[in-house]
Design a protein around this motif. Structure first.
Motif, PDB file in Angstrom:
ATOM      1  N   LYS A 292      44.365  34.500  52.647  1.00  0.00           N
ATOM      2  CA  LYS A 292      43.316  35.536  52.260  1.00  0.00           C
ATOM      3  C   LYS A 292      42.073  34.858  52.807  1.00  0.00           C
TER       4      LYS A 292
ATOM      5  N   TRP B 199      49.643  39.212  49.169  1.00  0.00           N
ATOM      6  CA  TRP B 199      48.413  40.088  48.683  1.00  0.00           C
ATOM      7  C   TRP B 199      48.827  41.558  48.675  1.00  0.00           C
TER       8      TRP B 199
ATOM      9  N   ASN C  48      44.196  43.448  47.095  1.00  0.00           N
ATOM     10  CA  ASN C  48      43.347  42.145  46.424  1.00  0.00           C
ATOM     11  C   ASN C  48      43.869  41.382  45.666  1.00  0.00           C
TER      12      ASN C  48
END
Ligand SMILES: C[S@@+](CC[C@H](N)C(=O)[O-])C[C@H]1O[C@@H](n2cnc3c(N)ncnc32)[C@H](O)[C@@H]1O
Length: 548
Positions: A256, A313, A316
């Motif tokens: 991320k 993920w 979020n």
């Protein structure tokens, strides 16, 4: 070099026995033609020693130290992996094995990929490089018609190796980075006083208490994986590394932030016990370089190719099973209660007590008396298996009611307890964790008003089980040790309600969707704090006054 300790194949032994050349440059030229290896001997002395050794050789491999995280991949597994990659139409021209050991992956890749033009292998233990060189020679002597790439082998510490030289030679060709980096953590290395760590050893940049409590602890394999992705993920090619599941989790988690141009991320679980005799959970991590970044990894069983889950993920949030998570995502939020970790003393031998007739016995087998004032029953992870518990097998001395409290005053009035602790002062002084530095000598952690709440809803941090146990007092309050997490309550009614909510199938499924069962600590405070008790209780049980 001690050639007596290297495995040299019969074909290679007979090659050297027959070879009469004395000039090592000339023999290196011949070996380049025969084995593909550039600079087979780095100096004349090595060649002379080898000539002497092959006359009497009956080689064996010596054991490697823990500090090298040394788990050599067996030939069958390496071949199954290269065949798996080949079946995915991966045809590398350049191959890098950053910690190649005795080279199972290099050998298997040569046998699997005819497309290979150059191979780069790096390894810190010289004996393995020798073994690999002889195996390559043996192989090509037996298979003269086989595709023979140029092979560069470096006896080097990967943390000091200049990868730019290799990078500049790739020149747009199809790359495969393959391997199995060391299986060791920086904290193990520091306990061994080993310097086999990257210079920037706090690369996770853990600060303060996180660094002290292990959040700055990392696997060397993770460091090497990220380094490879940093350096090469913009090349055309693929990455295939055997690493611990915890490392894979971290790589996908960090994706991320790192945003590496990697996709088709796969986690293929292997049986590390069978393959490496190692009691860890490990998998083959595969991804494609130079593509649009992806943030999830599909999980399969390596042997049967059976799909398992997808982790990574989603909206979020980070989940161990994204499908399940989607279903129960509504429970993700902030827990209205503060989850607490139990008492930490790091002094099991003298602080973990059993009650015996007329007194106590510690883990050293000593029997003694104590005043009852500071003695509390304490539960460990293994005690939290049932629905509820109100007795303890073990007891401990609670030297402080809150963190940092001076222990002198309480002990003044308790001569037996004071004498017992004083007698075992050394055990307290020898505690390694830096959290005890500068604190009163008999300090404990994980203690506060919350510790003394009579009712608790608790869970073990170590086990895969997600059910919560109700802890009830039995005359005195029961405490938990630092392997457990809990919420404290003043009344039984409150505690029962929360336990009931937490043990509902949908909450259990929600927890399963984002817990990682192969982590050292399966259940963590961070995980528990994500269970939005308030939300689901208000939505579905408006009658519970507790949340109003
Ligand atoms: C888990 S073993 C795997 C070896 C090989 N990649 C394989 O798959 O069989 C890790 C290897 O890393 C090597 N190693 C450990 N620390 C190293 C370092 N600092 N630089 C280079 N190699 C290292 C060890 O000697 C060992 O051969």
């Amino acid at each position: 070099m001690d050639f007596d300790r290297i495995n040299i194949g019969l074909e290679a032994i007979s090659f050297f026995r027959k070879e009469q050349k004395t000039d090592f440059q000339k023999i290196n030229q011949l070996l380049r033609e025969q084995s593909g290896v550039i600079n087979f001997f780095e100096n004349e002395n090595d060649y002379i020693q080898l000539k002497q050794a092959v006359e009497i050789s009956s080689p064996v491999v010596c054991k490697s130290p823990i500090e090298y995280g040394d788990y050599q991949t067996n030939e069958n597994l390496a071949t199954a992996i290269t065949k798996y990659l080949s079946a995915k139409q991966i045809c590398p021209q350049v191959l890098i094995e950053p910690t190649c050991g005795k080279g199972s992956f290099i050998i298997s890749a040569i046998k699997t990929f005819d497309s290979l033009q150059q191979i780069f292998g790096i390894e810190i233990q010289k004996k393995y490089l020798w073994q690999l060189k002889f195996e390559l020679l043996d192989y090509f002597l037996k298979n003269p018609a086989a595709n023979k790439p140029e092979i560069f082998l470096y006896h080097y510490n990967i943390f000091e190796f200049e990868f730019q030289n290799i990078k500049s030679r790739i020149d747009g060709r199809e790359l495969l980075i393959i391997g199995n980096p060391p299986w060791v953590t920086n904290s193990t290395l520091s306990s061994l006083n080993s310097n086999n760590v990257p210079v920037k050893s706090n690369f996770k940049q853990a600060k303060g208490i996180d660094a002290m409590t292990g959040k700055g602890n990392f696997d060397i394999g993770e460091y090497i994986s990220l380094k490879m992705l940093d350096l090469f993920s913009k090349e055309n090619g693929n990455f295939a590394f055997l690493i611990k599941n915890s490392v894979i989790k971290n790589i996908v988690y960090e994706q991320k932030r790192n945003n590496y141009p990697i996709s088709n991320i796969e986690k293929l679980t292997i049986n590390a016990q069978k393959e490496f005799r190692a009691a860890v959970d490990a998998s083959l991590f595969v991804c494609r370089f130079n593509t649009t970044p992806e943030f999830t990894a599909r999980e399969f069983d390596f042997y049967s190719a059976k799909p398992k889950v997808t982790m990574g993920w989603i909206n979020n949030k980070f989940a161990s099973d994204t499908e399940k998570y989607k279903k129960y995502q509504r429970f993700d939020g902030i827990c209205p209660f503060e989850w607490r970790q139990g008492i930490k003393h790091d002094c099991v031998k003298v602080m973990e007590l059993e009650r015996i007739d007329g007194g106590f016995r510690n883990a050293l087998g000593e029997e003694f008396e104590l005043e009852e004032d500071l003695v509390y029953g304490i539960l460990k992870s293994s005690d939290l298996k049932g629905e509820s518990i109100d007795t303890s097998r073990k007891y401990t001395i609670v030297t402080q009611k809150k963190i940092g409290q001076d222990t002198k005053l309480i002990l003044e009035t308790l001569p037996k307890t004071k004498a017992y602790l004083e007698r075992h002062k050394d055990h307290f002084l020898q505690r390694k964790s830096s959290i005890y530095k500068g604190k009163p000598i008999f300090s404990i952690f994980g203690v506060g008003d919350y510790s003394f709440k009579p009712y608790k809803v608790a869970i073990s941090g170590l086990y895969k089980q997600t059910r919560f146990t109700l802890v009830k007092p039995n005359g005195t309050v029961l405490l938990l040790d630092d392997t457990c997490y809990f919420i404290g309550f003043d009344t039984l009614e409150e505690a029962e309600k929360i336990q009931h909510e937490l043990n509902k199938p949908e909450i259990q499924a929600f927890i399963e969707s984002f817990m990682f069962t192969d982590a050292k600590r399966v259940i963590t405070k961070d995980l528990l704090m994500r269970i939005d008790l308030g939300l689901f209780s208000q939505q579905r049980h408006r009658d519970i006054s507790l949340f109003d």
